[in-house]
Design a protein around this motif. Structure first.
Motif, PDB file in Angstrom:
ATOM      1  N   ASP A 100       0.852  -1.190   0.000  1.00 20.52           N
ATOM      2  CA  ASP A 100       0.000   0.000   0.000  1.00 20.52           C
ATOM      3  C   ASP A 100       0.885   1.235   0.000  1.00 20.52           C
ATOM      4  O   ASP A 100       1.867   1.299   0.727  1.00 20.52           O
ATOM      5  N   GLY A 101       0.516   2.174  -0.823  1.00 19.27           N
ATOM      6  CA  GLY A 101       1.328   3.368  -0.983  1.00 19.27           C
ATOM      7  C   GLY A 101       1.987   3.440  -2.342  1.00 19.27           C
ATOM      8  O   GLY A 101       2.603   4.448  -2.686  1.00 19.27           O
ATOM      9  N   LEU A 102       1.860   2.376  -3.140  1.00 18.10           N
ATOM     10  CA  LEU A 102       2.499   2.417  -4.465  1.00 18.10           C
ATOM     11  C   LEU A 102       1.878   3.482  -5.343  1.00 18.10           C
ATOM     12  O   LEU A 102       2.466   3.894  -6.341  1.00 18.10           O
ATOM     13  N   TRP A 103       0.675   3.931  -4.958  1.00 16.23           N
ATOM     14  CA  TRP A 103       0.060   5.009  -5.720  1.00 16.23           C
ATOM     15  C   TRP A 103       0.740   6.352  -5.454  1.00 16.23           C
ATOM     16  O   TRP A 103       0.542   7.298  -6.198  1.00 16.23           O
ATOM     17  N   ASP A 104       1.474   6.424  -4.377  1.00 20.27           N
ATOM     18  CA  ASP A 104       2.207   7.643  -4.059  1.00 20.27           C
ATOM     19  C   ASP A 104       3.667   7.564  -4.493  1.00 20.27           C
ATOM     20  O   ASP A 104       4.287   8.592  -4.808  1.00 20.27           O
ATOM     21  N   ASP A 105       4.212   6.347  -4.475  1.00 20.15           N
ATOM     22  CA  ASP A 105       5.627   6.195  -4.769  1.00 20.15           C
ATOM     23  C   ASP A 105       5.869   4.799  -5.311  1.00 20.15           C
ATOM     24  O   ASP A 105       5.579   3.810  -4.634  1.00 20.15           O
ATOM     25  N   ALA A 106       6.405   4.737  -6.504  1.00 16.68           N
ATOM     26  CA  ALA A 106       6.651   3.440  -7.138  1.00 16.68           C
ATOM     27  C   ALA A 106       7.725   2.635  -6.429  1.00 16.68           C
ATOM     28  O   ALA A 106       7.958   1.476  -6.784  1.00 16.68           O
ATOM     29  N   VAL A 107       8.368   3.209  -5.429  1.00 16.58           N
ATOM     30  CA  VAL A 107       9.351   2.438  -4.666  1.00 16.58           C
ATOM     31  C   VAL A 107       8.689   1.258  -3.965  1.00 16.58           C
ATOM     32  O   VAL A 107       9.362   0.274  -3.623  1.00 16.58           O
ATOM     33  N   PHE A 108       7.368   1.305  -3.751  1.00 16.63           N
ATOM     34  CA  PHE A 108       6.642   0.228  -3.099  1.00 16.63           C
ATOM     35  C   PHE A 108       6.309  -0.923  -4.052  1.00 16.63           C
ATOM     36  O   PHE A 108       5.817  -1.958  -3.617  1.00 16.63           O
ATOM     37  N   VAL A 109       6.583  -0.765  -5.325  1.00 16.13           N
ATOM     38  CA  VAL A 109       6.319  -1.820  -6.300  1.00 16.13           C
ATOM     39  C   VAL A 109       7.382  -2.904  -6.176  1.00 16.13           C
ATOM     40  O   VAL A 109       8.576  -2.614  -6.141  1.00 16.13           O
ATOM     41  N   ILE A 110       6.935  -4.168  -6.129  1.00 17.16           N
ATOM     42  CA  ILE A 110       7.884  -5.275  -6.042  1.00 17.16           C
ATOM     43  C   ILE A 110       7.951  -6.091  -7.325  1.00 17.16           C
ATOM     44  O   ILE A 110       8.885  -6.880  -7.504  1.00 17.16           O
ATOM     45  N   ALA A 111       6.962  -5.918  -8.205  1.00 11.41           N
ATOM     46  CA  ALA A 111       6.984  -6.662  -9.466  1.00 11.41           C
ATOM     47  C   ALA A 111       6.144  -5.930 -10.501  1.00 11.41           C
ATOM     48  O   ALA A 111       5.125  -5.324 -10.161  1.00 11.41           O
ATOM     49  N   TRP A 112       6.604  -6.017 -11.753  1.00 12.60           N
ATOM     50  CA  TRP A 112       5.931  -5.390 -12.884  1.00 12.60           C
ATOM     51  C   TRP A 112       5.511  -6.437 -13.901  1.00 12.60           C
ATOM     52  O   TRP A 112       6.198  -7.444 -14.080  1.00 12.60           O
ATOM     53  N   GLY A 113       4.420  -6.162 -14.578  1.00 10.91           N
ATOM     54  CA  GLY A 113       4.051  -6.987 -15.718  1.00 10.91           C
ATOM     55  C   GLY A 113       4.853  -6.601 -16.937  1.00 10.91           C
ATOM     56  O   GLY A 113       5.688  -5.691 -16.895  1.00 10.91           O
ATOM     57  N   GLN A 114       4.574  -7.272 -18.053  1.00 15.82           N
ATOM     58  CA  GLN A 114       5.352  -7.051 -19.269  1.00 15.82           C
ATOM     59  C   GLN A 114       4.838  -5.868 -20.072  1.00 15.82           C
ATOM     60  O   GLN A 114       5.513  -5.392 -20.977  1.00 15.82           O
ATOM     61  N   GLY A 115       3.658  -5.389 -19.752  1.00 21.29           N
ATOM     62  CA  GLY A 115       3.086  -4.230 -20.424  1.00 21.29           C
ATOM     63  C   GLY A 115       2.148  -4.617 -21.552  1.00 21.29           C
ATOM     64  O   GLY A 115       2.332  -5.635 -22.220  1.00 21.29           O
ATOM     65  N   THR A 116       1.139  -3.792 -21.754  1.00 22.59           N
ATOM     66  CA  THR A 116       0.213  -3.970 -22.864  1.00 22.59           C
ATOM     67  C   THR A 116      -0.021  -2.594 -23.482  1.00 22.59           C
ATOM     68  O   THR A 116      -0.252  -1.608 -22.770  1.00 22.59           O
ATOM     69  N   ARG A 117       0.031  -2.527 -24.799  1.00 23.89           N
ATOM     70  CA  ARG A 117      -0.026  -1.226 -25.478  1.00 23.89           C
ATOM     71  C   ARG A 117      -1.452  -0.806 -25.750  1.00 23.89           C
ATOM     72  O   ARG A 117      -2.267  -1.590 -26.254  1.00 23.89           O
ATOM     73  N   VAL A 118      -1.734   0.443 -25.450  1.00 22.79           N
ATOM     74  CA  VAL A 118      -3.021   1.071 -25.761  1.00 22.79           C
ATOM     75  C   VAL A 118      -2.750   2.255 -26.684  1.00 22.79           C
ATOM     76  O   VAL A 118      -1.944   3.126 -26.354  1.00 22.79           O
ATOM     77  N   THR A 119      -3.405   2.250 -27.833  1.00 17.52           N
ATOM     78  CA  THR A 119      -3.258   3.348 -28.788  1.00 17.52           C
ATOM     79  C   THR A 119      -4.636   3.924 -29.074  1.00 17.52           C
ATOM     80  O   THR A 119      -5.548   3.187 -29.454  1.00 17.52           O
ATOM     81  N   VAL A 120      -4.770   5.222 -28.882  1.00 14.07           N
ATOM     82  CA  VAL A 120      -6.046   5.896 -29.090  1.00 14.07           C
ATOM     83  C   VAL A 120      -5.868   6.911 -30.217  1.00 14.07           C
ATOM     84  O   VAL A 120      -5.085   7.854 -30.098  1.00 14.07           O
ATOM     85  N   SER A 121      -6.592   6.696 -31.286  1.00 17.17           N
ATOM     86  CA  SER A 121      -6.501   7.620 -32.427  1.00 17.17           C
ATOM     87  C   SER A 121      -7.544   8.721 -32.295  1.00 17.17           C
ATOM     88  O   SER A 121      -8.618   8.512 -31.736  1.00 17.17           O
ATOM     89  N   ALA A 122      -7.203   9.876 -32.849  1.00 13.74           N
ATOM     90  CA  ALA A 122      -8.107  11.028 -32.734  1.00 13.74           C
ATOM     91  C   ALA A 122      -9.325  10.879 -33.631  1.00 13.74           C
ATOM     92  O   ALA A 122      -9.287  10.165 -34.630  1.00 13.74           O
TER      93      ALA A 122
END
Length: 122
Positions: A100-122
């Motif tokens: 808890d607190g990772l919303w204030d500081d990413a130092v609290f993150v212990i693991a990340w996913g690989q990422g998923t791309r979102v593209t929004v066209s105008a």
């Protein structure tokens, strides 16, 4: 090691909706805060999070009232529902688990996913 699997990104038009999913390895789900961040040029910025202790939710001001984060404990999955998408929402979105607190500081993150791309066209 905590494992996170993301899905749900894609190419949409402005005003459309998407739902991102993040499934977390068993044995870890209920104890951690889970959040979404997005990579923009020069920064990985916080988007939304749900706490591990009380299910409180937290949002960046830029997405508040458009995005909703929720969790399904039976499926070990967190969702990010994104409505009324804007071109400035274009980014790679990363799921993260931590304290808890990772919303204030990413130092609290212990693991990340690989990422998923979102593209929004105008």
């Amino acid at each position: 090691q905590v494992q996170l699997i993301e899905s749900g990104g894609g190419l949409v038009q402005a005003g459309d909706s998407l739902r991102l999913s993040c499934t977390i390895g068993k044995g870890t789900f209920g104890r951690y805060a889970i959040g979404w961040f997005r990579q923009v040029p020069g920064d990985r910025e916080f988007v939304a999070a749900i706490s591990g202790m009380e299910d409180s939710t937290h949002y960046a001001s830029s997405v508040k009232d458009r995005f909703t984060i929720s969790r399904d404990n039976d499926k070990n999955t967190v969702y990010l529902r994104m409505n009324n998408l804007k071109p400035e929402d274009t980014a790679v979105y990363y799921c993260a688990v931590g304290g808890d607190g990772l919303w204030d500081d990413a130092v609290f993150v212990i693991a990340w996913g690989q990422g998923t791309r979102v593209t929004v066209s105008a």
